[in-house]
Scaffold this active site. Sequence first.
Site, short mmCIF file in Angstrom:
data_model
loop_
_atom_site.label_atom_id
_atom_site.label_comp_id
_atom_site.label_asym_id
_atom_site.label_seq_id
_atom_site.Cartn_x
_atom_site.Cartn_y
_atom_site.Cartn_z
N ARG A 150 0.84 -1.19 0.00
CA ARG A 150 0.00 0.00 0.00
C ARG A 150 0.88 1.25 0.00
O ARG A 150 2.01 1.22 0.48
CB ARG A 150 -0.91 0.02 1.24
CG ARG A 150 -1.82 -1.19 1.37
CD ARG A 150 -2.57 -1.15 2.69
NE ARG A 150 -3.48 -2.28 2.84
CZ ARG A 150 -3.16 -3.43 3.44
NH1 ARG A 150 -1.94 -3.58 3.95
NH2 ARG A 150 -4.03 -4.41 3.54
N LYS A 174 -2.23 -2.60 7.96
CA LYS A 174 -3.37 -2.18 8.76
C LYS A 174 -3.36 -2.92 10.09
O LYS A 174 -3.05 -4.11 10.15
CB LYS A 174 -4.67 -2.45 8.01
CG LYS A 174 -4.85 -1.56 6.78
CD LYS A 174 -6.18 -1.80 6.11
CE LYS A 174 -6.37 -0.85 4.93
NZ LYS A 174 -7.65 -1.08 4.25
N HIS A 244 -3.02 2.38 -5.70
CA HIS A 244 -3.80 1.17 -5.47
C HIS A 244 -4.03 0.39 -6.76
O HIS A 244 -4.18 -0.83 -6.74
CB HIS A 244 -5.12 1.51 -4.80
CG HIS A 244 -5.47 0.58 -3.68
ND1 HIS A 244 -4.74 0.51 -2.50
CD2 HIS A 244 -6.44 -0.36 -3.56
CE1 HIS A 244 -5.27 -0.41 -1.71
NE2 HIS A 244 -6.29 -0.95 -2.33
N ARG A 247 -1.16 -1.76 -7.09
CA ARG A 247 -1.35 -2.90 -6.17
C ARG A 247 -2.29 -3.94 -6.80
O ARG A 247 -2.02 -5.14 -6.75
CB ARG A 247 -1.92 -2.37 -4.86
CG ARG A 247 -2.22 -3.42 -3.80
CD ARG A 247 -2.55 -2.68 -2.49
NE ARG A 247 -3.25 -3.49 -1.50
CZ ARG A 247 -2.64 -4.29 -0.62
NH1 ARG A 247 -1.33 -4.40 -0.63
NH2 ARG A 247 -3.34 -4.97 0.27
N HIS A 270 -3.71 -9.21 3.30
CA HIS A 270 -5.15 -9.28 3.56
C HIS A 270 -5.43 -10.22 4.73
O HIS A 270 -4.88 -11.32 4.79
CB HIS A 270 -5.90 -9.81 2.33
CG HIS A 270 -6.01 -8.81 1.23
ND1 HIS A 270 -6.30 -9.15 -0.08
CD2 HIS A 270 -5.87 -7.45 1.22
CE1 HIS A 270 -6.33 -8.06 -0.83
NE2 HIS A 270 -6.08 -7.03 -0.06
N TYR A 279 -9.79 -10.61 -7.14
CA TYR A 279 -8.86 -10.67 -8.27
C TYR A 279 -9.10 -11.88 -9.16
O TYR A 279 -8.73 -11.88 -10.32
CB TYR A 279 -7.41 -10.65 -7.76
CG TYR A 279 -7.09 -9.39 -7.02
CD1 TYR A 279 -7.00 -8.17 -7.68
CD2 TYR A 279 -6.91 -9.39 -5.63
CE1 TYR A 279 -6.74 -6.99 -7.00
CE2 TYR A 279 -6.64 -8.22 -4.94
CZ TYR A 279 -6.56 -7.03 -5.63
OH TYR A 279 -6.30 -5.86 -4.96
#
Length: 300
Positions: A150, A174, A244, A247, A270, A279
């Site tokens: 990110r 995150k 992004h 990404r 994730h 995806y």
Amino acid sequence: MYNLVDHFINFLKVQKNFSDHTIEAYQKDLFEGIDFFSTVLNVCDEKLHPSQIDSRLFRNFLSHMQERNLQRSTIARRLAAWRTFFRFLYREGLVQTNPLLRMANPKQEKRLPKFLYQDEAKELVESPGNTPLGVRDRSLLELLYATGIRVSELVALDLYHLDLSRGYLRVWGKGSKERLVPIHDRAVAALKRYLTEARPKLAQPDCPAVFVNYKGSRLSDRGVRKLIDKYCQQVGLTKNISPHVIRHSFATHLLDNGADLRSVQELLGHVSLSTTQIYTHVTKQKLKKIYHLSHPRAKF
């Protein structure tokens, strides 16, 4: 009420390591809600207390947002901000219940992520020149496309996070979750060139950041977006390309070339595999297009 929001925002910055962009969005979402609740309850913003806000009031807030024809993603984000805020207040002992506990988010429209084709990604990454800033930009673009990190993770990189001899970098995603991300040899070479040739000419002596701006201090995520816009214009890419999107391109190209979904999940950081599964829809769409272009009975 605003002082509680300030405590919450500080918690997101320090404890949860949320990006500046997310924090700004959450703050705006909370302020929007405070305005609405204060108006409905006929109290001034400063005297509003979270204990006055119940599930009925939140259903009114949801109806209010729907009547304004806000996008479902905006409504979902606004509810997520308030849900996280009340979870924080409950943990701090400031409220006894979370009024959003049983409130579901509006059903989201499934939108496929935008991505670059492999030749477009190659052209973008190779577009910077040989000036010190150009060498910086080449290494930055190589790293983004090589790792899929990110933009918040990119700009937070310090020199000690790099282990170029073994081809790894350490990132905090995150929720302050740490992960090791591999880097391929071409990106390692671009980084080594930047660190030896360009960064010493750009960086202030006491700056620990890997990527610095022309003033020598840490590059911001806004600065990264600007330089991507610059090189997109330079190579004639008309798509709206953000960090992004790079990404997304990273993940899509890995799956296109045989990577398994679980590995891509780990690389992207994730928490849930369901987040990564979007995806697979992209690769299926691409496969279907190739099928219709290639099969003799599919042509008219």
